[in-house]
Design a protein around this motif. Structure first.
Motif, short mmCIF file in Angstrom:
data_model
loop_
_atom_site.label_atom_id
_atom_site.label_comp_id
_atom_site.label_asym_id
_atom_site.label_seq_id
_atom_site.Cartn_x
_atom_site.Cartn_y
_atom_site.Cartn_z
N PRO A 18 0.84 -1.20 0.00
CA PRO A 18 0.00 0.00 0.00
C PRO A 18 0.87 1.25 0.00
O PRO A 18 2.00 1.23 0.51
CB PRO A 18 -0.78 -0.13 1.32
N LYS A 20 0.66 5.90 -0.26
CA LYS A 20 -0.12 7.14 -0.29
C LYS A 20 0.76 8.23 -0.86
O LYS A 20 1.97 8.28 -0.61
CB LYS A 20 -0.55 7.56 1.11
N GLU A 65 -4.20 7.19 -2.99
CA GLU A 65 -3.79 5.95 -2.33
C GLU A 65 -3.73 4.86 -3.38
O GLU A 65 -4.55 4.82 -4.29
CB GLU A 65 -4.76 5.58 -1.21
N TRP A 66 -2.74 3.99 -3.26
CA TRP A 66 -2.56 2.93 -4.25
C TRP A 66 -2.09 1.65 -3.59
O TRP A 66 -1.71 1.61 -2.43
CB TRP A 66 -1.53 3.36 -5.32
N ARG A 67 -2.12 0.59 -4.36
CA ARG A 67 -1.46 -0.67 -4.05
C ARG A 67 -0.66 -0.99 -5.29
O ARG A 67 -1.21 -1.12 -6.38
CB ARG A 67 -2.46 -1.77 -3.73
N THR A 90 5.21 11.14 -0.02
CA THR A 90 4.71 9.85 -0.46
C THR A 90 5.24 8.79 0.51
O THR A 90 6.39 8.86 0.94
CB THR A 90 5.06 9.54 -1.93
N TRP A 172 -8.55 6.99 -4.93
CA TRP A 172 -8.13 5.63 -4.60
C TRP A 172 -7.84 4.87 -5.88
O TRP A 172 -8.71 4.75 -6.74
CB TRP A 172 -9.24 4.91 -3.84
#
Length: 177
Positions: A18, A20, A65-67, A90, A172
């Motif tokens: 994860p 951000k 936000e990412w994965r 980040t 997201w």
């Protein structure tokens, strides 16, 4: 799930972490360039929701936000700092063999990277502390060195911007790696 959530897939890594991104202050004219840079780093299209940054009038804030594959925060920091007049942070979660990390950037101070503990504290490694002890003879030198390792100057600049962006919308990206 936010109305701006998207299912995106890119890259070939089987392990994702994860992360951000908080673009804390961006001039409006750079917003499309920043989105293009972020899209390239994530290898996925990105369209951010921008809001006014009350802590720096005339600038905008956006969150993401990412994965994604490990190393994404570093790639984002590398491309975003080239834009120059953008202030951002980040953060990436831990991956096997790697600590979580945070990159903070201000145009005045440049880039600061820190390993992050599970509770959010900055982690300073033994090698960095030993090097600091070897260089510093006076208490004041040691104090300055510790503040540099901890990123205190970056936190001092970024904290008012973090507060100003509190509650702003976050985009997201559910899957990018």
């Amino acid at each position: 799930m936010s109305s701006t959530a998207r299912e995106l897939s890119s890259g070939t890594s089987s392990y994702v972490v994860p992360g951000k991104l908080a673009v804390l202050a961006c001039p409006p004219a750079l917003c499309p360039h920043l989105e293009f840079a972020v899209s390239g780093a994530l290898t996925a299209p990105v369209s951010l929701t921008w809001t006014a940054q009350p802590g720096q009038p005339g600038f905008l804030y956006a969150g993401l936000e990412w994965r994604a594959a490990p190393g994404t925060a570093g790639r984002l920091a590398t491309v975003l700092r080239r834009l120059g007049h953008v202030t951002f942070e980040t953060v990436e979660g831990p991956s096997p063999g790697c600590d979580a990390e945070r990159y903070s950037f201000t145009p005045e101070l440049g880039l600061h990277r820190a390993a992050i503990a599970a509770n959010g504290d900055v982690v300073v490694g033994e090698a960095a502390l030993l090097a600091l002890l070897e260089r510093g003879e006076a208490r004041e030198t040691l104090s300055r060195g510790l503040h540099r390792l901890l990123g205190t100057a970056w936190d001092d600049v970024l904290e008012p911007l973090r507060r100003g962006a509190h509650g702003a919308p976050v985009t997201w990206l559910r899957r990018t790696g």
